[in-house]
Design a protein around this motif. Structure first.
Motif, PDB file in Angstrom:
ATOM      1  N   GLU A  31       0.833  -1.203   0.000  1.00  0.00           N
ATOM      2  CA  GLU A  31       0.000   0.000   0.000  1.00  0.00           C
ATOM      3  C   GLU A  31       0.868   1.253   0.000  1.00  0.00           C
ATOM      4  N   HIS A  33       2.893   4.467   0.754  1.00  0.00           N
ATOM      5  CA  HIS A  33       3.637   4.966   1.911  1.00  0.00           C
ATOM      6  C   HIS A  33       4.292   6.297   1.590  1.00  0.00           C
ATOM      7  N   GLY A 111       3.379  -6.319   9.853  1.00  0.00           N
ATOM      8  CA  GLY A 111       3.953  -5.037   9.450  1.00  0.00           C
ATOM      9  C   GLY A 111       2.928  -3.957   9.160  1.00  0.00           C
ATOM     10  N   HIS A 157       1.986   7.024   9.932  1.00  0.00           N
ATOM     11  CA  HIS A 157       2.104   6.255   8.690  1.00  0.00           C
ATOM     12  C   HIS A 157       2.999   6.975   7.668  1.00  0.00           C
ATOM     13  N   GLU A 162       9.112   5.113   9.926  1.00  0.00           N
ATOM     14  CA  GLU A 162       8.974   4.048   8.930  1.00  0.00           C
ATOM     15  C   GLU A 162       9.967   4.256   7.768  1.00  0.00           C
TER      16      GLU A 162
HETATM   17 ZN   LIG Z   1       3.415   1.104   6.965  1.00  0.00          ZN
END
Ligand SMILES: [Zn+2]
Length: 252
Positions: A31, A33, A111, A157, A162
């Protein structure tokens, strides 16, 4: 010694399962990021953490399940999403296949936060079948273990945390020139205590929920080392634990 199931022959797998009742299964998503990170972020990080933990503990690791519950990101191109039911059943059946060979303790390295509800439901269902499943997520572990490495606005997010972990693991697929900072928009009817069926596109234009420009490989390495050590601890404890002590069946 081989530690990845898909690299073993069936005779090597037989040898492992004959002497061990524990396995590690990484799961993630594919997805958006933000503009700087690869779509595979969540499953690539889960895979790396799971495989390193397997090496350090001698516990068998499965291939990562790459697609998860991500329909809330679908307005951003390339997000491959599956339903919660499909994901839950797929992971459950994978666990039951392990159980057929005697595995009774499974550590899922997740994750992607959007998978969690399905995994928790599945773990409860598997308990009824005599299989004990724990679910590990690296980011809540990181904020407890290393609270000062990132500020709250860097932990969302696709934010710096990340992105930093991506930079530590696979810098060649991160483009820091495209990293942006974006404060998420508040939905017009949002008040405290209210839960809304929001998609990512309702809250951000670029997919980043805060600050991502402060990411670095060095910070990512720190996070990875801390969360892997913690997971190694858990796996070693679980390895020793007796199934009867993990799941009490008799009435009190
Ligand atoms: Zn993520």
């Amino acid at each position: 010694m081989k530690i990845m199931l898909h690299e073993m022959s069936w005779t090597e797998a037989k040898q492992y399962f004959s002497g061990s009742d524990i396995a590690i299964l990484p799961v993630g998503s594919n997805e958006q990021h933000g503009p700087q990170n690869p779509l595979g972020t969540d499953h690539l990080i889960a895979k790396a953490i799971a495989e390193e933990t397997a090496k350090r503990t001698g516990v068998l690791c499965l291939q990562v399940i790459p697609f998860g519950v991500s329909s809330h990101h679908k307005q951003f191109w390339g997000t491959i999403y599956i339903s919660r039911e499909t994901f839950k059943n797929y992971v459950k059946e994978t666990c039951l296949a392990l159980n057929y060979y005697g595995v009774r303790k499974i550590v899922i390295v997740n994750g992607h936060g959007g998978n969690l509800n399905a995994l928790v439901e599945m773990a409860r269902a598997l308990r009824e079948e005599g299989v004990f499943v724990s679910v590990f997520q690296w980011w809540p572990a990181a904020s407890k273990l290393l609270p000062d490495v990132f500020k709250p606005e860097e932990r969302g997010h696709a934010c710096s945390e990340e992105t930093s972990v991506n930079l530590a693991l696979h810098p060649q697929i991160v483009d820091m020139d495209r990293a942006v900072d974006e404060k998420p928009r508040r939905q017009i009817v949002q008040t405290e205590g209210v839960s809304l069926p929001l998609d990512t596109a309702d809250e951000t234009s670029c997919g980043v929920f805060g600050k991502s420009t402060t990411a670095s490989a060095e910070k990512g390495k720190k996070i990875l080392e801390a969360v892997i050590s913690e997971l190694v601890k858990h796996v070693n404890m679980l390895k020793k634990a007796k199934i009867e002590d993990l799941m009490r069946k008799s009435k009190v």
